[in-house]
Enzyme design. Structure first.
Site, short mmCIF file in Angstrom:
data_model
loop_
_atom_site.label_atom_id
_atom_site.label_comp_id
_atom_site.label_asym_id
_atom_site.label_seq_id
_atom_site.Cartn_x
_atom_site.Cartn_y
_atom_site.Cartn_z
N HIS A 63 3.71 3.75 12.42
CA HIS A 63 2.63 4.58 12.96
C HIS A 63 3.10 5.54 14.05
O HIS A 63 2.29 6.23 14.66
CB HIS A 63 1.45 3.74 13.48
CG HIS A 63 0.76 2.92 12.42
ND1 HIS A 63 -0.55 2.54 12.51
CD2 HIS A 63 1.20 2.45 11.24
CE1 HIS A 63 -0.89 1.82 11.43
NE2 HIS A 63 0.17 1.77 10.65
N GLU A 87 4.66 -5.85 3.92
CA GLU A 87 4.42 -5.17 5.21
C GLU A 87 5.59 -5.45 6.16
O GLU A 87 6.23 -6.50 6.08
CB GLU A 87 3.14 -5.70 5.86
CG GLU A 87 1.85 -5.33 5.16
CD GLU A 87 1.35 -3.93 5.51
OE1 GLU A 87 2.08 -3.16 6.18
OE2 GLU A 87 0.22 -3.60 5.10
N ASP A 132 -0.53 4.26 0.74
CA ASP A 132 -1.08 5.24 1.69
C ASP A 132 -0.38 5.09 3.04
O ASP A 132 0.22 4.05 3.34
CB ASP A 132 -2.61 5.09 1.84
CG ASP A 132 -3.04 3.73 2.36
OD1 ASP A 132 -2.37 2.72 2.06
OD2 ASP A 132 -4.05 3.66 3.09
N GLU A 136 -5.19 0.95 2.49
CA GLU A 136 -4.95 -0.13 3.45
C GLU A 136 -5.14 0.39 4.86
O GLU A 136 -5.69 -0.28 5.72
CB GLU A 136 -3.55 -0.70 3.27
CG GLU A 136 -3.37 -2.10 3.89
CD GLU A 136 -3.02 -2.10 5.37
OE1 GLU A 136 -3.25 -3.11 6.03
OE2 GLU A 136 -2.53 -1.08 5.88
N HIS A 151 0.84 -1.20 0.00
CA HIS A 151 0.00 0.00 0.00
C HIS A 151 0.87 1.24 0.00
O HIS A 151 1.91 1.29 0.64
CB HIS A 151 -0.98 0.01 1.18
CG HIS A 151 -0.34 -0.01 2.53
ND1 HIS A 151 0.01 1.14 3.21
CD2 HIS A 151 0.02 -1.02 3.36
CE1 HIS A 151 0.53 0.83 4.39
NE2 HIS A 151 0.56 -0.47 4.51
ZN ZN Z 1 1.02 -1.31 6.41
#
Ligand code: ZN
Length: 397
Positions: free
Chosen positions: A366, A169, A75, A140, A73
Site C-alpha cells: 500500500h 497475502e 485488484d 479484496e 486477489h
Molecule cells: Zn492483499
C-alpha cells in the site's frame, strides 16, 4: 512470457492497472497463463446494488480429490500521486534487484509465484494427483462484497469442494519465512450516541451534559481489558476511534455526543458474546455516578457497523505441517504461527475448508514505491512448489 518465471508473470500482472474495481486486463493475463497449463478457467461477474460490478476468476486443474485451493486477489489499492513514485506504478521495472509496482507484494507477487510453481511442476512432469484451483477475486481491497464471498458461493453451487486452502497475502514482517498466519482475530465496530439536555454552561443543573455520559461509557469499553490473550491469540483490544460533539460554543452544553469504537477480539469470544459484553459494560457505566452524581441513568443508543468479522483458528496439522516444512526446507527458518494483524479473505474461506496464509514480505504494501526483491520471488516460488508436493504427499497417505 514464461509461466515458470515469476518475474515475467509478475511484470505482466503489474502492467495491468487493476485498481479496485477495474479488472485492468489482469484476469486476461491469468487466463492466458492458466489455460495452457491445463486449467479450466471461469470468469464470474458479481453484481450488487450500490457497489461496482466485479470480475472474478476461478480456475481448476484436475477433476478428482484431494483438492488444494490457492486464493488471492488481482485488484490493487490506488497509487496515490504517480509523481511520488521513482518508477511508474504500473511499469514493473527492475532496478538493483528489486521489482517495482503497485501490487508487487500485495498480492500479484504471490499469485505470480504460485503460477510459476505450478508451471514448474507441469514442466517437470510432476503434476499432482488430484486437483489444484485458483480462486482470484477482483474485490479484496474494495468493499469485498462482490469478491471472495460470492465467488465461493458460486463455485460451491457448482459442486466445488476443497480440502485445504493457501492464501497468498504478504505475511512476513521482515524476511521470507518469518511468519505463517493460521487464524485471524475477529472485528466488530459500533457507534454510541449519548442523549443529553442542551443548556447554558453556567446553569448545568438545568441541563444534562452528554459529554460526561460519553466519557463514562467510552472509558467502560477501554478498561478493564477484555481478556489477557490465549495460547494462539494476543489479548482482545478495543479502541475508541473518534468522539464527536460538534459544538462550536463554549457557553452551551450540547444536546448529544457520540463516539465510535472498534474491537479486535480473540477466541475467548464470538461476535455475539463480544457484542453482549459491550452492552453489559455500557449499561453498567450508564448508572456510574462518578461524572454524573445524582443523575438518572445515561440514555444512549448503539448501532453496529457493517458485518462483524468472525475470529477463526486453523487446526489442520497436515496443512500447517506441509507449509511450515516447505518453508524450513527452502529457507532453513522455522516460521512463527501467528494470528496477528487485520482481517483477510481467509475469514470467508474458513467456512469451506481449513485455510492458512503465506506470501511475500509485507513492508511496502500500500506504499509509494511498493517493491519486491527478485530473489524473494524465486524463493517463494520454490517454497510454493515444495508445499504443493508435500501437501499432496500428506493427503495421499
Ligand atoms: Zn492483499
Amino acid at each position: 512470457m514464461t509461466a515458470t518465471n515469476p518475474v515475467d508473470v509478475l511484470q505482466a500482472l503489474i502492467r495491468c492497472p487493476s485498481v479496485t474495481p477495474a479488472e485492468g486486463g489482469a484476469l486476461d493475463v491469468l487466463e492466458g497463463l492458466l489455460s495452457p497449463l491445463g486449467f479450466r478457467v471461469d470468469r464470474m461477474l458479481a453484481k450488487d446494488e450500490g457497489t461496482p460490478d466485479i470480475e472474478n476468476l476461478y480456475a481448476r486443474a484436475g477433476s478428482d480429490g484431494p483438492h488444494l485451493m490457492f486464493a488471492g486477489h488481482s485488484d490493487v489499492v490506488p497509487v496515490g500521486a504517480e509523481t511520488d513514485w521513482s518508477a511508474g506504478p504500473f511499469s514493473g521495472d527492475v532496478r538493483d534487484g528489486m521489482l517495482y509496482g503497485r501490487g508487487a507484494v500485495d498480492m500479484k507477487g504471490g499469485i505470480a509465484c504460485f503460477i510459476a510453481a505450478y508451471a514448474r511442476l507441469v514442466e517437470q512432469g510432476k503434476v499432482p494427483k488430484g486437483s489444484v484451483s485458483l480462486l482470484i477475486t477482483g474485490d479484496e481491497e474494495g468493499p469485498a462484497v462482490n469478491g471472495t464471498v460470492k465467488l465461493l458461493e458460486w463455485a460451491a453451487e457448482r459442486g466445488e469442494r476443497w480440502d485445504a486452502c493457501l492464501v497468498g497475502e504478504p505475511t512476513n514482517p521482515d524476511t521470507l519465512g518469518d511468519m505463517i498466519k493460521i487464524g485471524r482475530r475477529g472485528s466488530v465496530s459500533g457507534t454510541v450516541t449519548v442523549k443529553g439536555v442542551q443548556g447554558h454552561a453556567a446553569y448545568p443543573h438545568l441541563a444534562d451534559n452528554p459529554v460526561r455520559g460519553a466519557l463514562s461509557l467510552a472509558k467502560s469499553l477501554m478498561f478493564p481489558a477484555f481478556d489477557t490473550g490465549t495460547e494462539n491469540f494476543q489479548p482482545s483490544n478495543l479502541e475508541v476511534t473518534t468522539i464527536d460533539v460538534g459544538n462550536a460554543a463554549t457557553n452551551v452544553i450540547p444536546a448529544s455526543a457520540r463516539f465510535k469504537f472498534n474491537i479486535r477480539f480473540n477466541d475467548v469470544w464470538t461476535a455475539d458474546s463480544v457484542n453482549a459484553e459491550i452492552i453489559r459494560r455500557l449499561d453498567a457505566a450508564a448508572v456510574d455516578p462518578e461524572l454524573r452524581p445524582d443523575r438518572a441513568a445515561i440514555g444512549y443508543d448503539i448501532t453496529w457497523s457493517e458485518r462483524p468479522s468472525h475470529v477463526f483458528l486453523t487446526r489442520n496439522n497436515a496443512l500447517i505441517a506441509s507449509l511450515s516444512g516447505a518453508i524450513e526446507t527452502v529457507t532453513g527458518k522455522t516460521p512463527k504461527l501467528s494470528t496477528t494483524g487485520g482481517t483477510s479473505d481467509a475469514r470467508f474461506i474458513k467456512d469451506y475448508c481449513p485455510v492458512v496464509e503465506f506470501g511475500l514480505v509485507g513492508q511496502t504494501m500500500h506504499m509509494v514505491d511498493e517493491r519486491v526483491a527478485v530473489a524473494d520471488l524465486e524463493t517463494l516460488t520454490v517454497i510454493y512448489q515444495t508445499f504443493i508436493e508435500q501437501w499432496f504427499a500428506h493427503a495421499d497417505a
